[in-house]
Each structure stands twice: as structure tokens, then as C-alpha cells.
Design a protein around this motif. Structure first.
Motif, PDB file in Angstrom:
ATOM      1  N   PHE A 372       0.798  -1.219   0.000  1.00 56.02           N
ATOM      2  CA  PHE A 372       0.000   0.000   0.000  1.00 56.02           C
ATOM      3  C   PHE A 372       0.832   1.271   0.000  1.00 56.02           C
ATOM      4  O   PHE A 372       0.456   2.267  -0.628  1.00 56.02           O
ATOM      5  N   ASP A 373       1.962   1.263   0.708  1.00 54.04           N
ATOM      6  CA  ASP A 373       2.812   2.462   0.700  1.00 54.04           C
ATOM      7  C   ASP A 373       3.347   2.732  -0.697  1.00 54.04           C
ATOM      8  O   ASP A 373       3.326   3.876  -1.182  1.00 54.04           O
ATOM      9  N   ASP A 374       3.832   1.673  -1.372  1.00 52.07           N
ATOM     10  CA  ASP A 374       4.352   1.824  -2.735  1.00 52.07           C
ATOM     11  C   ASP A 374       3.236   2.237  -3.685  1.00 52.07           C
ATOM     12  O   ASP A 374       3.435   3.075  -4.579  1.00 52.07           O
ATOM     13  N   MET A 395      -7.814   4.299  -6.879  1.00 51.63           N
ATOM     14  CA  MET A 395      -6.648   3.575  -6.342  1.00 51.63           C
ATOM     15  C   MET A 395      -6.087   4.278  -5.111  1.00 51.63           C
ATOM     16  O   MET A 395      -5.597   3.620  -4.182  1.00 51.63           O
ATOM     17  N   ARG A 396      -6.144   5.595  -5.102  1.00 50.19           N
ATOM     18  CA  ARG A 396      -5.674   6.315  -3.924  1.00 50.19           C
ATOM     19  C   ARG A 396      -6.555   5.976  -2.720  1.00 50.19           C
ATOM     20  O   ARG A 396      -6.044   5.750  -1.608  1.00 50.19           O
ATOM     21  N   ALA A 397      -7.873   5.890  -2.950  1.00 52.09           N
ATOM     22  CA  ALA A 397      -8.782   5.523  -1.861  1.00 52.09           C
ATOM     23  C   ALA A 397      -8.487   4.109  -1.365  1.00 52.09           C
ATOM     24  O   ALA A 397      -8.478   3.841  -0.157  1.00 52.09           O
ATOM     25  N   GLU A 398      -8.228   3.186  -2.292  1.00 52.57           N
ATOM     26  CA  GLU A 398      -7.918   1.806  -1.911  1.00 52.57           C
ATOM     27  C   GLU A 398      -6.604   1.730  -1.138  1.00 52.57           C
ATOM     28  O   GLU A 398      -6.467   0.950  -0.182  1.00 52.57           O
ATOM     29  N   LEU A 403      -3.990   1.160   4.260  1.00 50.76           N
ATOM     30  CA  LEU A 403      -3.127   1.699   5.313  1.00 50.76           C
ATOM     31  C   LEU A 403      -3.905   2.065   6.571  1.00 50.76           C
ATOM     32  O   LEU A 403      -3.309   2.503   7.566  1.00 50.76           O
ATOM     33  N   GLY A 404      -5.226   1.919   6.523  1.00 48.01           N
ATOM     34  CA  GLY A 404      -6.048   2.227   7.693  1.00 48.01           C
ATOM     35  C   GLY A 404      -6.241   3.699   7.943  1.00 48.01           C
ATOM     36  O   GLY A 404      -6.627   4.099   9.051  1.00 48.01           O
ATOM     37  N   GLN A 408      -8.434  10.060   5.056  1.00 47.01           N
ATOM     38  CA  GLN A 408      -7.904  10.254   3.718  1.00 47.01           C
ATOM     39  C   GLN A 408      -8.596   9.343   2.705  1.00 47.01           C
ATOM     40  O   GLN A 408      -8.739   9.696   1.533  1.00 47.01           O
ATOM     41  N   GLN A 409      -9.023   8.163   3.164  1.00 50.72           N
ATOM     42  CA  GLN A 409      -9.782   7.273   2.288  1.00 50.72           C
ATOM     43  C   GLN A 409     -11.077   7.954   1.841  1.00 50.72           C
ATOM     44  O   GLN A 409     -11.404   7.974   0.655  1.00 50.72           O
TER      45      GLN A 409
END
Length: 467
Positions: A372-374, A395-398, A403-404, A408-409
Motif C-alpha cells: 500500500f505504501d508503494d 486507487m488512492r482511496a484503496e 493503510l487504515g 484520507q480514504q
């Protein structure tokens, strides 16, 4: 007598009249809203990044040599077996999968798309939709959706128009003969400038006209909205005679996209048997594309080993294409070799840095592998170049969800809703972001500011709707 065909430069600018009635920005707004509705509600919208990337690559090549008044173009696929393409307000052009599969050469497909581009550049759609100055934005949106429905089903379109203000202006679902002739001539010039075989346009239209007698329901969809006359065909053929014969080889991507669309038809087993028969009987134009189609059909059927065998066979035929590399990467990942799949993606992105199918595939692969970080870092980089791309916001939301990071989600999901024209949903997501409790001061300030902006937009939308 020798008939000299008119050059596109000699044509009257019929489209100029439309600028006095409907501005470019207003037309773009209408088209954008219709596109939102298509993505959100239209079941036949084909959300396939490989096909979409190819159409925009081909369409971009054509549009770059057109007299685009500053509209900009976006091409998208519709999963429909009918032979059709259609232009909407604002430069949005839909292409049915049936058209792609029926085109025997890339120049034939380019001819239809150049014709549609010309309808846009000459503002024909603006004049067709905006037939009454008394129509509001909501009514024009309804008209646009009715025109979209008409491309496949005239009865559905009639019902849609009858229930809206659009029915009051007796809209013509078919372009006028003058508009069609102008689009033919400009489309011809676009094809010539873009380096395609200009005979592709008349060859395709001639075959389509002949098919009318055999396939009344399927083959006439394009002709219903683009009336074809013998005069138009003669006009096309006369223009061709003034130019020397120019054979143009189809691109690899054209063949691969057609193979993928064919592999998506029916059940995986049926698709596999179809391609196996083509290879056995040697009934193909490009063997590598047929091997790719078989590989994709096996991939659909979860036959990973068979899919890998066939895609590697296609690669050994000295074919270099982003679609081949993406399928190979996905096959590695499906077999559990995530590292190998990601390496294939990274190597391919070096060779094809602007291919959106690869970029989307790699981002999705990182999320699927729980990197998720990458994934977030990669997505943020892409958003700098494509800030209004819905896929990257999803994809940013996913990534944030993995990342919990709930605030931001929800903030990322708000942008997805906003870009899809669902302002109320975007407001709701930002309100959830405010309540998530894990945003820092800077993030919360950004969320608050965006919420105020979208609430204002929602207010203006409701006001416009009431009017």
C-alpha cells in the motif's frame, strides 16, 4: 467532364454558426455531464483500460491534425455488438466494440473516427442539441442521453425524449445531409494528414451499406444516425481518385485490441475453442494477435499455464506491445509470482512509459499485493499528471484504506464522486472524513475547504435544476 473534389480548406464553416448559440465551455459542460452518467449508470460502458488507451491513441493521432477549436477529445468503448460510433457534445466520442471487430483494417476504423471528430470540430452536435434557446442545461443533458440511446435503440430514445423537455423541440436523431457531407470531407482530410489509407472510409461505408440487406437490426445502427446516400459514396470515391494509392500497415495494437474483444465474447471455454480453431485452420491476419487472444481467453478461464504458454509464443514472434507485457505480468501474479509480475510491469513501463493500461495495471497490482505504501506513492505521482483521472483517485482511496487511514480514504472517495458528477455523494464522503478522527490539522483543513467548495457546487446544481 472531370470532377475535382473539394478540399476541406474550401468548405464553408458551417460550425461557426453554433458558436453564437452555445459556447465551447457550455458544450464541454454538457458533454462532461453526459459522460458522468455513462460511467455511473450505462451498463454497456466498457471499463477496459487497454481498449480505451488504444482508442485515445488512435483518436489522438487523428485529432492532432484536425481543426479542433480547443474542445479536446476523449474516446471511450461501448460494449455493444452493433456497428456504431457516436459523437457527443464536448468532444466525447463513443466507439462500439462491434465497429472495432467489423473493421477489417485500421484505416477503416480511423475513417469512422475521423468522421466523428469532424462532427465535433464543426460544432454539428452543438447545433443539433441546442435547437432551442429556451432549453436549459438539464433539458440539453436529457437530449444528449436520448441521442446516446438512439445509437442502439431508436424506441428507447423516443421514450426518453418523450418524457423530457427535449421532446418539445422535435430533435433530429440523424445528422443532416449537409453535416454528413461536411464530416466526410473533413474526415477524409484528417485521414490523409494522419497518414492513413483514405480509401478506408469509402470501403467501410460501402460494406456497411451492403450489409443492410442482410442484417437489418445489427448493421444499420450507424446508418440510422448517419444517413448514407449514393451521392456521399460517389463523393468519397471521387476524392480518392485524386491521390495515389497508399497502403498502410495496421498497428500491432489494432490487432491485439480486436483479439482481446473477441476473447471477451461468450464463455471462456467458447472463446478458447474459437481461437484454437482459427489457429488450426490458419484463418488469421496476424498470428501473434491470435495467440494473444487465445492467451487472454485461457486467462479468463483461469488456465494460467496455458495462458503463459500462448503469450510467450506471441512474444517469440518479435511482437513488441504493452498489452502483451501486461497480460504476462498478470499471469505471473495470478500464479502467485507477485515479484515476477511486478518486474514485468516495471520493465514494460520503461519501454512503454505513456501506456495507460500498463500504468493502471501496475497500480492495481501493487494494491493487490498489499504494497500500500508503494501503491500510494505511485498513484500520487500519476495524479500530478492526470489530476482528473477517476481510476487514480479510486486507487488512492484503496491505498489509504489498506493503510487504515480512514479520513484520507473518504477524502479520496469524495474526489471519485465529484469527478463522476455525484456531488451529493462527494459531500457525504467529506463529512465522513471530518468524523473519522484520524486526520491531522493540515489534512482536516484541506477537507474542510474542499467540503465548502463542493457544498457551494451542490447549491448551484440544485438552483440550476429548479430553473
Amino acid at each position: 467532364m472531370v470532377l475535382t473534389p473539394l478540399r476541406a480548406d474550401d468548405l464553408p464553416e458551417l460550425g461557426d454558426v453554433a458558436s453564437n448559440e452555445l459556447s465551447l465551455s457550455a458544450e464541454k459542460k454538457i458533454g462532461t455531464q453526459i459522460m458522468h452518467e455513462i460511467r455511473w449508470r450505462e451498463p454497456s460502458y466498457l471499463d477496459d483500460s487497454d481498449v480505451e488507451a488504444y482508442l485515445n491513441q488512435l483518436g489522438g493521432r487523428l485529432a492532432s491534425v484536425s481543426n479542433d477549436p480547443g474542445m479536446g477529445f476523449f474516446f471511450f468503448p461501448i460494449n455493444d455488438a452493433s456497428i456504431n460510433a457516436f459523437a457527443m457534445p464536448g468532444g466525447f466520442i463513443g466507439v462500439h466494440t462491434g465497429l472495432i471487430l467489423s473493421a477489417q483494417t485500421e484505416s477503416e476504423l480511423a475513417g469512422v473516427m475521423a468522421h466523428e471528430i469532424s462532427h465535433v470540430t464543426q460544432r454539428h452536435i452543438a447545433r443539433q442539441v441546442f435547437q432551442s434557446k429556451q432549453l436549459g442545461m438539464a433539458a440539453m443533458l436529457a437530449m444528449g442521453l436520448a441521442l446516446l440511446a438512439a445509437r442502439s435503440n431508436g424506441q428507447v430514445a423516443g421514450a426518453a425524449m418523450a418524457t423530457t423537455q427535449a421532446g418539445a423541440i422535435s430533435a433530429q436523431l440523424a445528422f443532416s445531409r449537409d453535416f454528413e457531407r461536411e464530416a466526410d470531407r473533413l474526415g477524409f482530410d484528417i485521414m490523409r494528414r494522419a497518414g492513413f489509407d483514405v480509401r478506408g472510409m469509402s470501403v467501410f461505408f460501402t460494406r456497411l451499406q451492403q450489409a443492410v440487406r442482410l442484417y437489418e437490426n445489427n448493421a444499420t445502427a450507424y446508418l440510422r444516425s448517419h444517413p448514407l446516400t449514393g451521392e456521399r459514396l460517389t463523393d468519397m470515391q471521387n476524392r480518392e481518385q485524386s491521390l495515389p494509392y497508399h497502403q498502410v500497415q495496421d498497428s500491432v495494437d489494432f490487432q491485439l485490441v480486436r483479439a482481446k474483444l473477441r476473447a471477451l465474447q461468450g464463455t471462456p471455454g467458447e472463446a478458447v475453442r474459437d481461437f484454437e480453431m482459427l489457429l488450426q485452420d490458419k484463418k488469421y491476419i496476424a498470428e501473434a494477435a491470435t495467440r494473444y487472444g487465445l492467451a487472454y481467453a485461457r486467462y479468463r478461464g483461469r488456465d494460467w499455464a496455458g495462458a503463459e504458454r500462448d503469450v510467450l509464443a506471441a512474444r517469440r514472434m518479435k511482437v513488441s506491445a504493452a498489452m502483451l507485457e501486461r497480460l504476462l505480468a498478470d499471469i505471473h501474479i495470478a500464479q502467485g509470482d507477485v515479484g515476477g509480475g511486478l518486474r514485468v510491469y516495471r520493465d514494460a513501463m520503461v519501454r512503454f512509459p505513456l501506456n495507460h493500461g500498463l500504468l493502471y495495471g501496475y497500480g492495481g497490482a501493487l494494491i493487490g499485493a498489499r504494497h500500500f505504501d508503494d501503491a500510494l506513492a505511485f498513484v500520487e505521482t500519476q495524479l500530478q499528471s492526470y489530476p482528473e483521472d477517476v481510476r487514480w483517485h479510486k486507487m488512492r482511496a484503496e491505498s489509504y484504506a489498506g493503510l487504515g487511514r480512514k479520513a484520507q480514504q473518504h477524502r479520496a472517495l469524495a474526489e471519485v464522486f465529484a469527478l463522476q458528477g455525484q456531488t451529493a455523494g462527494a459531500v457525504e464522503q467529506l463529512e465522513l472524513a471530518q468524523k473519522a478522527g484520524d486526520a491531522n490539522f493540515y489534512e482536516l483543513s484541506t477537507i474542510d475547504a474542499r467540503l465548502r467548495e463542493l457544498k457551494q457546487r451542490r447549491f448551484e446544481e440544485m438552483k440550476e435544476k429548479r430553473n
